[in-house]
Scaffold this active site. Structure first.
Site, PDB file in Angstrom:
ATOM      1  N   LYS A  32      -7.929  13.063   8.016  1.00 20.36           N
ATOM      2  CA  LYS A  32      -6.542  13.081   8.483  1.00 20.36           C
ATOM      3  C   LYS A  32      -5.646  13.929   7.592  1.00 20.36           C
ATOM      4  O   LYS A  32      -4.724  14.581   8.086  1.00 20.36           O
ATOM      5  CB  LYS A  32      -5.980  11.664   8.590  1.00 20.36           C
ATOM      6  CG  LYS A  32      -5.739  10.940   7.277  1.00 20.36           C
ATOM      7  CD  LYS A  32      -5.166   9.554   7.516  1.00 20.36           C
ATOM      8  CE  LYS A  32      -4.944   8.798   6.221  1.00 20.36           C
ATOM      9  NZ  LYS A  32      -3.925   9.404   5.363  1.00 20.36           N
ATOM     10  N   THR A  33      -5.896  13.947   6.274  1.00 19.77           N
ATOM     11  CA  THR A  33      -5.057  14.753   5.385  1.00 19.77           C
ATOM     12  C   THR A  33      -5.229  16.237   5.692  1.00 19.77           C
ATOM     13  O   THR A  33      -4.265  16.998   5.697  1.00 19.77           O
ATOM     14  CB  THR A  33      -5.411  14.470   3.910  1.00 19.77           C
ATOM     15  OG1 THR A  33      -5.244  13.075   3.653  1.00 19.77           O
ATOM     16  CG2 THR A  33      -4.491  15.262   2.987  1.00 19.77           C
ATOM     17  N   ASP A 218       2.666   9.973   7.567  1.00 20.69           N
ATOM     18  CA  ASP A 218       1.306   9.527   7.266  1.00 20.69           C
ATOM     19  C   ASP A 218       1.303   8.010   7.086  1.00 20.69           C
ATOM     20  O   ASP A 218       2.325   7.410   6.763  1.00 20.69           O
ATOM     21  CB  ASP A 218       0.819  10.218   5.991  1.00 20.69           C
ATOM     22  CG  ASP A 218      -0.675  10.073   5.782  1.00 20.69           C
ATOM     23  OD1 ASP A 218      -1.369   9.638   6.724  1.00 20.69           O
ATOM     24  OD2 ASP A 218      -1.151  10.400   4.674  1.00 20.69           O
ATOM     25  N   GLU A 219       0.143   7.387   7.264  1.00 20.19           N
ATOM     26  CA  GLU A 219      -0.015   5.932   7.087  1.00 20.19           C
ATOM     27  C   GLU A 219       1.051   5.165   7.878  1.00 20.19           C
ATOM     28  O   GLU A 219       1.682   4.230   7.373  1.00 20.19           O
ATOM     29  CB  GLU A 219       0.066   5.560   5.593  1.00 20.19           C
ATOM     30  CG  GLU A 219      -0.911   6.293   4.711  1.00 20.19           C
ATOM     31  CD  GLU A 219      -2.362   5.851   4.885  1.00 20.19           C
ATOM     32  OE1 GLU A 219      -2.629   5.024   5.783  1.00 20.19           O
ATOM     33  OE2 GLU A 219      -3.227   6.343   4.147  1.00 20.19           O
ATOM     34  N   GLN A 249      -6.538  -0.360   9.218  1.00 17.30           N
ATOM     35  CA  GLN A 249      -6.271  -0.361   7.784  1.00 17.30           C
ATOM     36  C   GLN A 249      -4.865  -0.887   7.464  1.00 17.30           C
ATOM     37  O   GLN A 249      -4.294  -0.568   6.425  1.00 17.30           O
ATOM     38  CB  GLN A 249      -6.467   1.041   7.210  1.00 17.30           C
ATOM     39  CG  GLN A 249      -7.893   1.537   7.319  1.00 17.30           C
ATOM     40  CD  GLN A 249      -8.124   2.864   6.607  1.00 17.30           C
ATOM     41  OE1 GLN A 249      -8.030   2.962   5.392  1.00 17.30           O
ATOM     42  NE2 GLN A 249      -8.426   3.897   7.377  1.00 17.30           N
ATOM     43  N   ARG A 584     -14.558   2.515   1.583  1.00 21.52           N
ATOM     44  CA  ARG A 584     -14.293   3.342   0.391  1.00 21.52           C
ATOM     45  C   ARG A 584     -15.578   4.020  -0.088  1.00 21.52           C
ATOM     46  O   ARG A 584     -15.525   4.987  -0.849  1.00 21.52           O
ATOM     47  CB  ARG A 584     -13.739   2.499  -0.773  1.00 21.52           C
ATOM     48  CG  ARG A 584     -12.406   1.793  -0.555  1.00 21.52           C
ATOM     49  CD  ARG A 584     -11.344   2.686   0.021  1.00 21.52           C
ATOM     50  NE  ARG A 584     -11.341   2.572   1.474  1.00 21.52           N
ATOM     51  CZ  ARG A 584     -10.756   3.455   2.283  1.00 21.52           C
ATOM     52  NH1 ARG A 584     -10.170   4.517   1.775  1.00 21.52           N
ATOM     53  NH2 ARG A 584     -10.767   3.291   3.590  1.00 21.52           N
TER      54      ARG A 584
END
Length: 636
Positions: A32-33, A218-219, A249, A584
């Site tokens: 996504k980044t 973002d997020e 998340q 992770r």
């Protein structure tokens, strides 16, 4: 268009969908980044001026990384504004805040400042902080502010419901009075005040709506109601709101984050387009499959099934130990083996649900000689660093009482609490000649620094503060620990140099703002000399990735966490937290638990976490012929 090379179909779709409201559901490890930065690069290359583009992230670390990527892609050209939500609020208040009484240069209370102020109020009210902690009061106030409520609204709705609520209702306005007296704002003001400003002043809202043609968040699943409203205000005219998030998340609802912002995005913006990034580039197929099975048990989510082309990889290890000490020893031995096999310590993380679990792990690591770092003791939280920051704030605004009380005693200069009390109560004439001489000498230093702050570049000013305050001399005369403290204080000058392009009050104000708004993850690599395995809570690990991950304490009641109120436990959020922990890991994942764990001095027999059962039985191969109470390793 070369910048699209290497993107999959969904990623390209997100980059090229430039107009209108767009929500991108981005799974863990889905790139996504890269999509965000490539989309911004694409807009600029398509002719959109960089200063018409806004990107909002949730940590300063993420903002810095995005700026660095864009700077590399744009070969040093003009960059768009990339900030956290709190940084965006600061920008708006510095631009328009005087309209509602916000000073042009204001300081920011960090969480420690806020807790100290609340502790002071509780003491004045004769309420023992052990009976009701400042942290609880601050958390309650913060969550209410995030919902858009004021102290008066809270008192009217909750002021009579319980002892805790009555105390919060009484503390809140007194706390606000302290913050305003210091010409400061707290974290939540940086969101609530801009929203109030835009809601109540049509002319300013009209100006703000024209600031940015394209807005990226973002997020988005971690935004609260006010942050959602703030983004909506800024995108009201151009409608180009691009949000990226993953409902799976969402792990910060206890801080006020609302999953509804992402769930209801299409209702709020009927013309919205939804794009799903489901391809996981991070983890092995085994880990991705397990993660899917974990999260698919949740009902309150949007359908999203992760896929990957990565190899199957190693099996996930599930280890049951007799007790927490045995669990920690097993983790330490496994890490020692991994290190000898060539895995870098920086590529290994040990995660836990609650902070108290780190103690036994640290003891085991020390015993095995494994280098480690515990995420949570931030560089900016060290005493000597906070001392320098207090001096800097006092130099900018000499009337700040909290910083005065800290600076006047750092380093010690013979000005005691009785003298300070006389000064703060306005009883200066009661000072004896010797006391007055010491106070006058201190005030002379502060005034000199105040004058210097108007023109000095930030890094030079930090050095000047360390010297003129007397800290350099005092620490230089001490032992090795004091020498280290002096080096830490001087490191602030390096951090401040990022703002040397802004001289005087503007540069110092920007430096102080970033220092106050730094989060836990912003401190992971602050000390490059400190290397080793990372120990942290699962919450702190969000957004990070490691080659090898150990998730410890997988016991019913601990993870999922029961807490103090069984009725308030959010089973789905706990499962989302487990999903975050599992995802992770890139190549190796180990899950551990203890049959007996001592909590608050009492031994408790534990059952394995119910989350283990979320993973399909076909993936689990139990080791055979071993007693339940003995240590054993199970393979998934």
């Amino acid at each position: 268009m070369q910048h699209l090379d290497g993107l999959n179909h969904a990623q390209k779709e997100a980059v090229l969908a430039t107009e209108g409201p767009i929500s991108v559901l981005a799974g863990a490890g889905s790139g996504k980044t890269r999509v965000l930065t490539t989309r911004i690069y694409h807009l600029i290359k398509s002719g959109v001026p960089a200063d018409r583009i806004l990107a909002v992230t949730f940590t300063n670390k993420a903002a810095r990384e995005m700026r660095e990527r864009l700077s590399h892609q744009l070969s040093g050209g003009t960059l768009p504004l990339v900030v956290t939500f709190h940084g965006l609020g600061r920008e708006l208040l510095e631009r328009y805040g005087t309209r509602i009484g916000v000073p042009r240069y204001f300081s920011i209370f960090d969480r420690d400042d806020s807790k100290s102020a609340i502790k002071r109020v509780l003491k004045e009210m004769d309420i023992d902080s052990k009976e009701l902690s400042p942290g609880y009061v601050l958390s309650r106030i913060s969550k209410e502010k995030g919902e858009g409520r004021t102290a008066d609204m809270f008192r009217e709705k909750h002021g009579r419901t319980s002892f805790q609520a009555r105390v919060v209702a009484d503390v809140w306005p007194k706390y606000e009075e302290i913050v305003r007296k210091e010409k400061a704002l707290d974290f939540d003001d940086l969101i609530s005040l801009p929203v109030r400003l835009l809601a109540e002043h049509d002319d300013i809202r009209a100006q703000a709506e024209q600031l940015f043609s394209y807005i990226h968040v973002d997020e988005y699943q971690d935004t609260n109601k006010l942050q959602g409203r703030l983004a909506g205000y800024l995108a009201a005219v151009h409608k180009n709101l691009f949000v990226v998030g993953d409902i799976d998340q969402t792990i910060y609802t206890w801080r006020g984050a609302t999953i509804e912002n992402l769930l209801e995005f299409e209702e709020r913006y009927p013309s919205a387009q939804t794009i799903v990034l489901a391809h996981n580039y991070r983890s092995t197929k085994t880990i991705v499959t397990a993660a899917n099975q974990i999260i698919e048990k949740n009902q309150n989510r949007k359908d999203k099934h992760a896929v990957t082309d990565n190899e199957d990889g190693e099996q996930i290890r599930l280890h049951l130990a007799r007790n927490a000490e045995a669990e920690a020893r097993w983790v330490a031995r496994e890490i020692r083996t991994a290190l000898r096999a060539g895995t870098s310590a920086e590529e290994i993380a040990v995660l836990f649900r609650t902070n108290f679990q780190s103690r036994t792990l640290e003891e085991a690591f020390l015993s095995e000689g494994i280098p480690y770092k515990v995420l949570g003791t931030r560089f900016l939280d060290r005493k000597e660093v906070k001392d320098v920051l207090a001096w800097v704030r006092l130099a900018l605004e000499p009337t700040r009482e909290a910083d005065f009380m800290r600076a006047v005693q750092t380093p010690p200069r013979g000005i005691g609490k009785v003298t300070i009390g006389k000064l703060l109560s306005g009883n200066r004439e009661a000072l004896r000649p010797a006391e007055l001489a010491k106070v006058s000498a201190f005030e002379e230093v502060v005034q000199g620094l105040h004058e210097a702050s108007k023109t000095a570049i930030p890094s030079a000013f930090i050095k000047l503060v360390i010297e003129k305050s007397g800290m350099a001399t005092a620490l230089a005369q001490g032992g090795d620990e004091d020498q280290e403290r002096l080096e830490n204080a001087k490191e602030l000058a390096s951090l401040a140099s990022r703002f040397d392009s802004l001289s005087g009050e503007e540069g110092l104000s920007a430096f102080l703002a970033e220092s106050a708004l730094a989060g836990d993850q912003d401190e992971i690599d602050r000390d490059p000399a400190k290397t080793g395995v990372t120990l942290m809570t699962v919450h702190a690990a969000k957004g990070l990735e490691f080659d090898t991950v150990f998730v410890t304490g997988l016991e019913e009641g601990l993870f999922p966490h029961q807490g103090y109120d069984e009725e308030k436990r959010d089973e789905e959020e706990e499962r989302r937290l487990f999903y975050v922990a599992v995802t992770r890991a890139k190549r190796r994942l180990a899950l551990t638990m203890a049959h007996v764990r001592r909590i608050y001095g009492t031994d408790f027999a534990s059952e394995p976490s119910s989350f283990i059962q979320d993973i399909d039985e076909g993936l689990i191969a139990f080791s055979e012929g071993e007693d339940f109470y003995a240590e054993r390793t199970i393979y998934i």
